[in-house]
Write a protein that holds these residues in place. Structure first.
Motif, PDB file in Angstrom:
ATOM      1  N   ARG A  17       0.830  -1.210   0.000  1.00  8.78           N
ATOM      2  CA  ARG A  17       0.000   0.000   0.000  1.00  8.78           C
ATOM      3  C   ARG A  17       0.860   1.253   0.000  1.00  8.78           C
ATOM      4  O   ARG A  17       0.613   2.200  -0.745  1.00  8.78           O
ATOM      5  N   ASP A  18       1.915   1.260   0.819  1.00  8.41           N
ATOM      6  CA  ASP A  18       2.810   2.415   0.863  1.00  8.41           C
ATOM      7  C   ASP A  18       3.475   2.645  -0.484  1.00  8.41           C
ATOM      8  O   ASP A  18       3.601   3.783  -0.934  1.00  8.41           O
ATOM      9  N   GLY A  19       3.895   1.561  -1.141  1.00  4.86           N
ATOM     10  CA  GLY A  19       4.505   1.679  -2.458  1.00  4.86           C
ATOM     11  C   GLY A  19       3.538   2.229  -3.486  1.00  4.86           C
ATOM     12  O   GLY A  19       3.905   3.059  -4.324  1.00  4.86           O
ATOM     13  N   LEU A  20       2.304   1.774  -3.409  1.00  8.08           N
ATOM     14  CA  LEU A  20       1.276   2.266  -4.316  1.00  8.08           C
ATOM     15  C   LEU A  20       1.046   3.758  -4.095  1.00  8.08           C
ATOM     16  O   LEU A  20       0.974   4.534  -5.054  1.00  8.08           O
ATOM     17  N   MET A  21       0.959   4.178  -2.852  1.00  9.22           N
ATOM     18  CA  MET A  21       0.743   5.590  -2.555  1.00  9.22           C
ATOM     19  C   MET A  21       1.917   6.434  -3.032  1.00  9.22           C
ATOM     20  O   MET A  21       1.729   7.528  -3.574  1.00  9.22           O
ATOM     21  N   ARG A  22       3.139   5.949  -2.823  1.00 10.45           N
ATOM     22  CA  ARG A  22       4.321   6.698  -3.267  1.00 10.45           C
ATOM     23  C   ARG A  22       4.368   6.835  -4.785  1.00 10.45           C
ATOM     24  O   ARG A  22       4.853   7.845  -5.300  1.00 10.45           O
ATOM     25  N   SER A  23       3.874   5.842  -5.502  1.00  9.02           N
ATOM     26  CA  SER A  23       3.949   5.878  -6.964  1.00  9.02           C
ATOM     27  C   SER A  23       2.801   6.661  -7.599  1.00  9.02           C
ATOM     28  O   SER A  23       2.858   6.968  -8.791  1.00  9.02           O
ATOM     29  N   ALA A  24       1.786   6.981  -6.842  1.00  9.30           N
ATOM     30  CA  ALA A  24       0.610   7.669  -7.386  1.00  9.30           C
ATOM     31  C   ALA A  24       0.913   9.135  -7.696  1.00  9.30           C
ATOM     32  O   ALA A  24       1.719   9.773  -7.025  1.00  9.30           O
ATOM     33  N   ASP A  25       0.256   9.643  -8.716  1.00  6.37           N
ATOM     34  CA  ASP A  25       0.365  11.067  -9.046  1.00  6.37           C
ATOM     35  C   ASP A  25      -0.564  11.903  -8.182  1.00  6.37           C
ATOM     36  O   ASP A  25      -0.334  13.097  -7.987  1.00  6.37           O
ATOM     37  N   CYS A  26      -1.638  11.281  -7.693  1.00  9.80           N
ATOM     38  CA  CYS A  26      -2.659  11.987  -6.927  1.00  9.80           C
ATOM     39  C   CYS A  26      -3.418  10.964  -6.094  1.00  9.80           C
ATOM     40  O   CYS A  26      -3.528   9.798  -6.482  1.00  9.80           O
ATOM     41  N   TYR A  27      -3.948  11.377  -4.942  1.00 12.37           N
ATOM     42  CA  TYR A  27      -4.754  10.488  -4.108  1.00 12.37           C
ATOM     43  C   TYR A  27      -6.179  11.042  -4.085  1.00 12.37           C
ATOM     44  O   TYR A  27      -6.388  12.236  -3.856  1.00 12.37           O
ATOM     45  N   VAL A  28      -7.161  10.174  -4.320  1.00 14.10           N
ATOM     46  CA  VAL A  28      -8.564  10.594  -4.381  1.00 14.10           C
ATOM     47  C   VAL A  28      -9.371   9.794  -3.372  1.00 14.10           C
ATOM     48  O   VAL A  28      -9.264   8.571  -3.312  1.00 14.10           O
ATOM     49  N   SER A  29     -10.189  10.486  -2.580  1.00 14.19           N
ATOM     50  CA  SER A  29     -11.084   9.838  -1.624  1.00 14.19           C
ATOM     51  C   SER A  29     -12.439  10.521  -1.677  1.00 14.19           C
ATOM     52  O   SER A  29     -12.606  11.617  -1.138  1.00 14.19           O
ATOM     53  N   LEU A  30     -13.377   9.872  -2.346  1.00 13.03           N
ATOM     54  CA  LEU A  30     -14.750  10.378  -2.358  1.00 13.03           C
ATOM     55  C   LEU A  30     -15.520   9.608  -1.305  1.00 13.03           C
ATOM     56  O   LEU A  30     -16.179   8.621  -1.589  1.00 13.03           O
TER      57      LEU A  30
END
Length: 163
Positions: A17-30
């Protein structure tokens, strides 16, 4: 289906999960309701631009200056809402989509907002701020009368004092 979009339907380990978050361009939470908003704060800590419903616990640290807040309307929870009752947020999906497009098309601005988010969350929720909050709370407790502290600690009940 777009080749850059992947649906993950398995539970991720913390490191995945941490790796996924680090690689993301943006985080979205609706979200409809959020407690503290831990993953939102973590993404901000990483300097990611964050798009989230402008409702619930996350607005304690997310602002229009450090995040992209999505408008919402309050709606009844209704049937199938599990243990929840009352109202919760119904985020504006069209606005969220427009914000995702905006972040994609204005990467420098989004990167700047992510940098601001990292600065803000580190200032308000970093080790220094947490330590100061704990110290203030301990000092507050230190000046309370002993009987109040005992009740808080569960060593005596309020009823035992009236007998």
């Amino acid at each position: 289906a777009h080749p850059d979009v992947h649906l993950i339907e398995t539970r991720l380990s913390r490191s995945e999960r941490d790796g996924l978050m680090r690689s993301a361009d943006c985080y979205v939470s609706l979200h409809r309701a959020e407690g503290f908003g831990y993953t939102l704060a973590e993404s901000m800590w990483l300097g990611k631009p964050v798009i989230a419903t402008g409702y619930s616990g996350n607005v304690d640290f997310m602002t229009p200056d450090n995040s992209y807040l999505v408008d919402y309307r309050l709606v009844p929870v209704g049937e199938g809402g599990g243990p929840y009752t009352g109202e919760w947020a119904d985020p504006n999906v069209e606005q969220a989509a427009a914000l995702m497009r905006h972040v994609f098309e204005h990467r420098d601005e989004a990167r700047g907002r992510g940098t601001r988010a990292a600065q803000d969350i580190r200032t308000t929720h970093g080790l220094e701020a947490s330590g100061q909050a704990m110290r203030a709370r301990l000092e507050e407790l230190a000046v309370r009368p002993r009987s109040v502290l005992q009740r808080l600690a569960g060593t005596i009940s309020p009823l035992s004092r009236s007998r």
